[in-house]
Scaffold this active site. Structure first.
Site, PDB file in Angstrom:
ATOM      1  N   PHE A 136       0.856  -1.192   0.000  1.00 61.51           N
ATOM      2  CA  PHE A 136       0.000   0.000   0.000  1.00 61.51           C
ATOM      3  C   PHE A 136       0.894   1.244   0.000  1.00 61.51           C
ATOM      4  CE2 PHE A 136      -3.555   2.711   1.687  1.00 61.51           C
ATOM      5  CZ  PHE A 136      -4.468   2.394   0.696  1.00 61.51           C
ATOM      6  N   THR A 148       3.347  -4.694  -4.362  1.00 59.21           N
ATOM      7  CA  THR A 148       4.538  -4.686  -3.510  1.00 59.21           C
ATOM      8  C   THR A 148       5.733  -4.187  -4.328  1.00 59.21           C
ATOM      9  OG1 THR A 148       4.681  -7.011  -4.152  1.00 59.21           O
ATOM     10  CG2 THR A 148       3.859  -6.541  -1.944  1.00 59.21           C
ATOM     11  N   LYS A 183       6.820  -5.883 -11.007  1.00 58.26           N
ATOM     12  CA  LYS A 183       7.304  -6.355 -12.315  1.00 58.26           C
ATOM     13  C   LYS A 183       7.934  -7.737 -12.255  1.00 58.26           C
ATOM     14  CE  LYS A 183       8.187  -1.569 -12.773  1.00 58.26           C
ATOM     15  NZ  LYS A 183       8.870  -0.692 -11.841  1.00 58.26           N
ATOM     16  N   GLY A 233       3.439   2.577 -16.372  1.00 53.21           N
ATOM     17  CA  GLY A 233       2.287   2.870 -15.508  1.00 53.21           C
ATOM     18  C   GLY A 233       0.970   2.628 -16.234  1.00 53.21           C
ATOM     19  N   ASP A 264      15.558  -1.032 -13.606  1.00 52.07           N
ATOM     20  CA  ASP A 264      14.098  -0.946 -13.759  1.00 52.07           C
ATOM     21  C   ASP A 264      13.738  -0.921 -15.252  1.00 52.07           C
ATOM     22  OD1 ASP A 264      11.306  -0.229 -12.575  1.00 52.07           O
ATOM     23  OD2 ASP A 264      11.675   1.272 -14.118  1.00 52.07           O
ATOM     24  N   LYS A 290      11.710  -3.792 -17.497  1.00 52.86           N
ATOM     25  CA  LYS A 290      10.562  -3.512 -18.375  1.00 52.86           C
ATOM     26  C   LYS A 290      10.847  -3.986 -19.805  1.00 52.86           C
ATOM     27  CE  LYS A 290       9.083   0.460 -15.658  1.00 52.86           C
ATOM     28  NZ  LYS A 290       9.440   1.854 -15.364  1.00 52.86           N
ATOM     29  N   GLY A 345       4.436   7.137 -10.972  1.00 56.97           N
ATOM     30  CA  GLY A 345       3.638   7.953 -10.058  1.00 56.97           C
ATOM     31  C   GLY A 345       2.442   7.181  -9.547  1.00 56.97           C
TER      32      GLY A 345
HETATM   33  N1  HSE Z   1      10.387   3.564 -10.732  1.00 59.67           N
HETATM   34  C1  HSE Z   1       9.662   3.392 -11.933  1.00 59.67           C
HETATM   35  C2  HSE Z   1       9.958   4.533 -12.881  1.00 59.67           C
HETATM   36  C3  HSE Z   1       8.208   3.324 -11.596  1.00 59.67           C
HETATM   37  O1  HSE Z   1      10.506   5.525 -12.426  1.00 59.67           O
HETATM   38  O2  HSE Z   1       9.688   4.434 -14.064  1.00 59.67           O
HETATM   39  C4  HSE Z   1       7.318   2.900 -12.720  1.00 59.67           C
HETATM   40  O3  HSE Z   1       7.600   1.604 -13.143  1.00 59.67           O
END
Ligand code: HSE
Length: 349
Positions: A11, A100, A129, A158, A224, A228, A325
């Site tokens: 959360f 999470t 992810k 997002g 990150d 993705k 965000g």
């Molecule tokens: N930390 C990631 C970013 C969050 O800044 O893109 C969204 O996946």
């Protein structure tokens, strides 16, 4: 009218962003889509709340932003003793929202939670992810066999529908290349540094705005974005790549001088993720690149992200939108829930 009964694991910024959307849009969603949803459980590292009659969303948000979820007020049916496994499998819940923090170095716990949910007959929506980056084929097969919904729109860009565009709108096309700016934190930091902020200031701002991962190393070192990209490669190219099979660099070495030099040359640094499929082989990388201002990706600033899918049929198809965000990513969860609802209405989910 159907009311989904949700358990949220996690959360933080995204879970709260989603809860806010659910609360503020409840009437609109009921009227427009005959859709309802109740949060019956929330489990975090510090608190466990379960109420089969539904938790009060405003009180949850109030507690989370104040003294923490343990300050959530009591009610006759409230339980504070369930562990995550019990909550996931609880007969009074039908859908798990996995919000999470992503840990690509230790994906096991998140993967196990998704499996447990499917085994217990629950739909799953994940913004974590790790399950998609490391176990997508196995998990999607489990969901399919059990006739359950598996949503993961929020794992790339997002709520900007990079996943649904690729999997649904572009179904049937042949995609040979993916190229984009797919980490919001670093793109925000690069824009802020170009405007004069220091690296530390820019990172602190990105954290305060809820863009960065719980451990922002994953953002600034490129992992990150790499995670993705691995997800997009799995979804679009049907190939499994590991982090150590990819050339991955972040923005930690881009300082004010590098930014000023690029600017003087009419260029801009961007953290570019790219993957190309040639004769069944994937070549992928994440690295900072100096782009001329005429490159469309150079114009993607701040928290905006963009991805181009190069198709055989239409050439490049590009999507731009907010990439991180709480509310923008919380919207991905809502978008997945509405996709589940459409399937349910169509009798397929
Ligand atoms: N930390 C990631 C970013 C969050 O800044 O893109 C969204 O996946």
């Amino acid at each position: 009218m159907y009311t989904y009964r949700l358990v949220l694991l996690g959360f933080g910024a995204v879970g709260q962003g989603f809860a806010r959307l659910l609360r503020d849009k409840a009437d609109d969603l009921r009227v427009r889509y005959q859709f309802g949803a109740q949060i019956v459980g929330v489990y975090t590292r510090r608190a466990s709340l379960f109420d089969p009659t539904g938790l009060d969303t405003s009180a949850l948000l109030h507690a989370a932003q104040g003294g923490g979820l343990s300050a959530y007020p009591g009610s006759p049916k409230l339980r504070r003793d369930l562990d995550a496994a019990a909550m996931i499998a609880h007969p009074e819940a039908d859908t798990l929202i996995l919000a999470t923090p992503t840990d690509l170095a230790d994906p096991g716990p998140a993967v196990a939670q998704v499996k447990r949910a499917f085994q217990a007959g629950k739909n799953v929506i994940t913004v974590n992810k790790a399950p998609i980056a490391t176990a997508y084929p196995e998990l999607s097969a489990l969901a399919k066999d059990a006739g359950l919904f598996f949503g993961y729109e929020g794992v790339v860009m997002g709520g900007t529908p990079a996943v649904r565009l690729a999997q649904e709108a572009l179904a049937g096309s042949r995609i040979s290349e993916i190229r984009g700016v797919i980490n919001g934190t670093t793109n925000y930091m690069l824009s802020r540094m170009e405007a004069g902020a220091s690296y530390a200031e820019a990172l602190a701002e990105a954290q305060a705005k809820g863009y960065a991962e719980t451990d922002p190393t994953a953002d600034v070192e490129g992992y990150d974005a790499a995670g993705k990209l691995i997800i997009l490669i799995a979804l679009l190219f049907g190939q499994t790549l590991r982090l150590d099979q990819m050339d991955c660099h972040g923005i930690t070495e881009i300082g004010p001088q590098a930014i000023a030099e690029a600017s003087a040359a009419g260029e801009r640094w961007k953290l570019i993720a790219s993957a190309r499929l040639t004769d069944g082989k994937v070549e992928a990388s994440v690295k900072p690149i100096r782009l001329p201002l005429s490159d469309p990706l150079a114009g993607v600033e701040g928290i905006m992200n963009a991805v181009t899918y190069v198709t055989e049929e239409m050439g490049g198809v590009t999507l731009t939108g907010a990439g991180a965000g709480g509310v923008p990513t919380g919207f991905a969860v809502l978008s997945d829930l509405l996709a589940l609802h459409r399937k349910r209405l169509a009798g397929a989910g």
